[in-house]
Design a protein around this motif. Sequence first.
Motif, PDB file in Angstrom:
ATOM      1  N   SER A   1      42.570  53.275  33.527  1.00 59.53           N
ATOM      2  CA  SER A   1      43.316  52.262  34.255  1.00 59.53           C
ATOM      3  C   SER A   1      44.816  52.388  34.015  1.00 59.53           C
ATOM      4  O   SER A   1      45.273  52.543  32.883  1.00 59.53           O
ATOM      5  CB  SER A   1      42.859  50.864  33.822  1.00 59.53           C
ATOM      6  N   ALA A   2      45.585  52.284  35.084  1.00 64.26           N
ATOM      7  CA  ALA A   2      47.040  52.270  34.953  1.00 64.26           C
ATOM      8  C   ALA A   2      47.541  50.890  34.543  1.00 64.26           C
ATOM      9  O   ALA A   2      48.615  50.763  33.966  1.00 64.26           O
ATOM     10  CB  ALA A   2      47.687  52.681  36.277  1.00 64.26           C
ATOM     11  N   ALA A   3      46.755  49.849  34.850  1.00 65.60           N
ATOM     12  CA  ALA A   3      47.129  48.477  34.520  1.00 65.60           C
ATOM     13  C   ALA A   3      45.869  47.759  34.050  1.00 65.60           C
ATOM     14  O   ALA A   3      45.234  47.020  34.801  1.00 65.60           O
ATOM     15  CB  ALA A   3      47.727  47.773  35.729  1.00 65.60           C
ATOM     16  N   PRO A   4      45.469  47.952  32.780  1.00 69.04           N
ATOM     17  CA  PRO A   4      44.156  47.461  32.331  1.00 69.04           C
ATOM     18  C   PRO A   4      43.994  45.949  32.385  1.00 69.04           C
ATOM     19  O   PRO A   4      42.915  45.464  32.740  1.00 69.04           O
ATOM     20  CB  PRO A   4      44.059  47.985  30.896  1.00 69.04           C
ATOM     21  N   LEU A   5      44.986  45.180  32.054  1.00 70.58           N
ATOM     22  CA  LEU A   5      44.841  43.729  32.124  1.00 70.58           C
ATOM     23  C   LEU A   5      44.644  43.269  33.566  1.00 70.58           C
ATOM     24  O   LEU A   5      43.864  42.345  33.842  1.00 70.58           O
ATOM     25  CB  LEU A   5      46.045  43.039  31.500  1.00 70.58           C
ATOM     26  N   ARG A   6      45.351  43.901  34.474  1.00 72.04           N
ATOM     27  CA  ARG A   6      45.162  43.559  35.884  1.00 72.04           C
ATOM     28  C   ARG A   6      43.765  43.947  36.347  1.00 72.04           C
ATOM     29  O   ARG A   6      43.119  43.204  37.097  1.00 72.04           O
ATOM     30  CB  ARG A   6      46.227  44.243  36.733  1.00 72.04           C
ATOM     31  N   ALA A   7      43.278  45.109  35.898  1.00 72.45           N
ATOM     32  CA  ALA A   7      41.929  45.530  36.268  1.00 72.45           C
ATOM     33  C   ALA A   7      40.888  44.582  35.705  1.00 72.45           C
ATOM     34  O   ALA A   7      39.899  44.246  36.381  1.00 72.45           O
ATOM     35  CB  ALA A   7      41.685  46.953  35.761  1.00 72.45           C
ATOM     36  N   ALA A   8      41.085  44.126  34.479  1.00 75.70           N
ATOM     37  CA  ALA A   8      40.148  43.178  33.873  1.00 75.70           C
ATOM     38  C   ALA A   8      40.161  41.850  34.616  1.00 75.70           C
ATOM     39  O   ALA A   8      39.111  41.236  34.849  1.00 75.70           O
ATOM     40  CB  ALA A   8      40.492  42.973  32.401  1.00 75.70           C
ATOM     41  N   ALA A   9      41.345  41.391  35.012  1.00 76.15           N
ATOM     42  CA  ALA A   9      41.437  40.141  35.760  1.00 76.15           C
ATOM     43  C   ALA A   9      40.769  40.269  37.126  1.00 76.15           C
ATOM     44  O   ALA A   9      40.110  39.335  37.611  1.00 76.15           O
ATOM     45  CB  ALA A   9      42.903  39.747  35.927  1.00 76.15           C
ATOM     46  N   ALA A  10      40.917  41.428  37.763  1.00 77.26           N
ATOM     47  CA  ALA A  10      40.331  41.637  39.087  1.00 77.26           C
ATOM     48  C   ALA A  10      38.814  41.642  39.049  1.00 77.26           C
ATOM     49  O   ALA A  10      38.162  41.387  40.076  1.00 77.26           O
ATOM     50  CB  ALA A  10      40.843  42.953  39.668  1.00 77.26           C
ATOM     51  N   ALA A  11      38.229  41.904  37.866  1.00 80.40           N
ATOM     52  CA  ALA A  11      36.771  41.953  37.741  1.00 80.40           C
ATOM     53  C   ALA A  11      36.152  40.585  37.476  1.00 80.40           C
ATOM     54  O   ALA A  11      34.930  40.474  37.367  1.00 80.40           O
ATOM     55  CB  ALA A  11      36.384  42.926  36.624  1.00 80.40           C
ATOM     56  N   THR A  12      36.968  39.533  37.386  1.00 84.20           N
ATOM     57  CA  THR A  12      36.449  38.192  37.107  1.00 84.20           C
ATOM     58  C   THR A  12      36.205  37.426  38.400  1.00 84.20           C
ATOM     59  O   THR A  12      36.728  37.793  39.465  1.00 84.20           O
ATOM     60  CB  THR A  12      37.451  37.399  36.246  1.00 84.20           C
ATOM     61  N   PRO A  13      35.426  36.343  38.338  1.00 88.54           N
ATOM     62  CA  PRO A  13      35.236  35.505  39.537  1.00 88.54           C
ATOM     63  C   PRO A  13      36.509  34.800  39.978  1.00 88.54           C
ATOM     64  O   PRO A  13      36.554  34.241  41.082  1.00 88.54           O
ATOM     65  CB  PRO A  13      34.173  34.488  39.084  1.00 88.54           C
ATOM     66  N   TRP A  14      37.529  34.791  39.139  1.00 89.41           N
ATOM     67  CA  TRP A  14      38.771  34.069  39.445  1.00 89.41           C
ATOM     68  C   TRP A  14      39.920  35.017  39.769  1.00 89.41           C
ATOM     69  O   TRP A  14      41.087  34.718  39.561  1.00 89.41           O
ATOM     70  CB  TRP A  14      39.143  33.201  38.246  1.00 89.41           C
ATOM     71  N   SER A  15      39.573  36.187  40.286  1.00 91.19           N
ATOM     72  CA  SER A  15      40.583  37.222  40.507  1.00 91.19           C
ATOM     73  C   SER A  15      41.671  36.788  41.494  1.00 91.19           C
ATOM     74  O   SER A  15      42.802  37.270  41.416  1.00 91.19           O
ATOM     75  CB  SER A  15      39.920  38.503  41.008  1.00 91.19           C
ATOM     76  N   ALA A  16      41.360  35.895  42.421  1.00 87.12           N
ATOM     77  CA  ALA A  16      42.333  35.518  43.454  1.00 87.12           C
ATOM     78  C   ALA A  16      43.605  34.935  42.848  1.00 87.12           C
ATOM     79  O   ALA A  16      44.706  35.162  43.362  1.00 87.12           O
ATOM     80  CB  ALA A  16      41.702  34.525  44.435  1.00 87.12           C
ATOM     81  N   TRP A  17      43.465  34.156  41.774  1.00 84.56           N
ATOM     82  CA  TRP A  17      44.669  33.591  41.145  1.00 84.56           C
ATOM     83  C   TRP A  17      44.995  34.253  39.810  1.00 84.56           C
ATOM     84  O   TRP A  17      46.148  34.248  39.365  1.00 84.56           O
ATOM     85  CB  TRP A  17      44.511  32.085  40.933  1.00 84.56           C
ATOM     86  N   LEU A  18      43.982  34.876  39.179  1.00 80.11           N
ATOM     87  CA  LEU A  18      44.220  35.467  37.857  1.00 80.11           C
ATOM     88  C   LEU A  18      45.010  36.778  37.961  1.00 80.11           C
ATOM     89  O   LEU A  18      45.892  37.054  37.128  1.00 80.11           O
ATOM     90  CB  LEU A  18      42.884  35.709  37.166  1.00 80.11           C
TER      91      LEU A  18
END
Length: 442
Positions: A254-271
Amino acid sequence: MTTPGAATPLARRLATRDAVVIGVGSMVGAGLFTAFAPAAAAAGRLLVPALAVAALIAFCNATSSAQLAAQYPTSGGTYVYGRERLGEWWGFVAGWGFVIGKTASCAAMALAFAAYVAPPGWQRPLAVAAVVALAAVNYRGITRTARLTRGIVTGVLAALVVVLVAVALAPAAARPGSADAAGSGVGGVLQGAAILFFAFAGYARIATLGEEVVDPSRTIPRAVLGAFTVVVPLYAVTALVLLRSLGVPGLAASAAPLRAAAAATPWSAWLTPLVGLAAAAATLGALLALIAGVGRTTLAMAREGDLPRRFAAVHERYAVPHVAEVGVAAVVCVLVLLTDLRGVIGFSSFGVLTYYAVANAAALTQDAGHRRYPRVLAVIGLVGCVALVFAVPSGSLVAGVVVLAGGLGGRLVVTRRRVGPGSDGGGDTRGVLPMDGGSTAT
């Protein structure tokens, strides 16, 4: 404005809280958003042990830096300590290592900021604009630097708490049960630790600002260790959360691991947008403090003639090394246009590990009256720094050796010219730095 080369002292305006904030601001942006992915690629499933190794060596370095800064509370950090405790050449090795390593870090932070907020094609111009804007903030005075950093750090830490809690509470995404990333042996752990050390080096900024700290013999040790104790638990939690969410292969890729982790959650739209905002603010905060720290070391080296004396000028109104900071910003802008983010992390680690190796060696020479911590910590720090220097990726190691050798060769040429025919052999002694905690000589 002052006469170039004159050793005009900087104003002491930073209290303990401000110094801690500058240290935390320097470290948070450097590590959380840039270092975990390449470290995972090197250490594999042993990422957490690699983080522990980096933290141990960084802690030993922190105690040596705090102990030395209390005795020599002036700008320049280990450049000063090396000169006073080990000799001029060792001081130059430390100072040059810091300048080249942290200038690379400035470029890394600017590129990381732009990667989160700008579309492809606009990232490098925006990174250059960020460098220019933050250099302008630093130009106006260190209290403005501390004030802006305090606001950035507060917002970033609050956002990170929300992000980490949300990612930790989300169900772990299904991942291929494939192998760990390559390089998970001892060599991989050391290389991962060398990369992660890049994330811990922010506390050096407190020591390099020593001439601007109120009651430095008390404030600097407390601020160095205070910043360190805030950041280490944050890094440990982040590593565990990212490993759970992405797994080793996903984290390494991942080039942006925290962003990738946030995108994998049910709350990705705001996270996910929150992660982007936090990353942008954190990298800007780190860049702000980095420019200030490199400028102060450049000032100290210029005072001693190891860099052009023009960089020793201190602004009459703002009490900052304005020429040094403008010069640093110009070099960073060039690097931003010519380098990439991952390419400069290993190079930065090489320079900063060299810097701290000298710091630990200098701390070993201090007498009992100035020693605050057991000598064994300095020994561990010295051995650890040397080991990690040789563990950085091979390309970074070669580049670091070449640039370090180039600096040493340049100083040798200049030194020989100074002691050539017609010279008194003494050089320019303006700006002699204080011993045993005194104020800077004018």
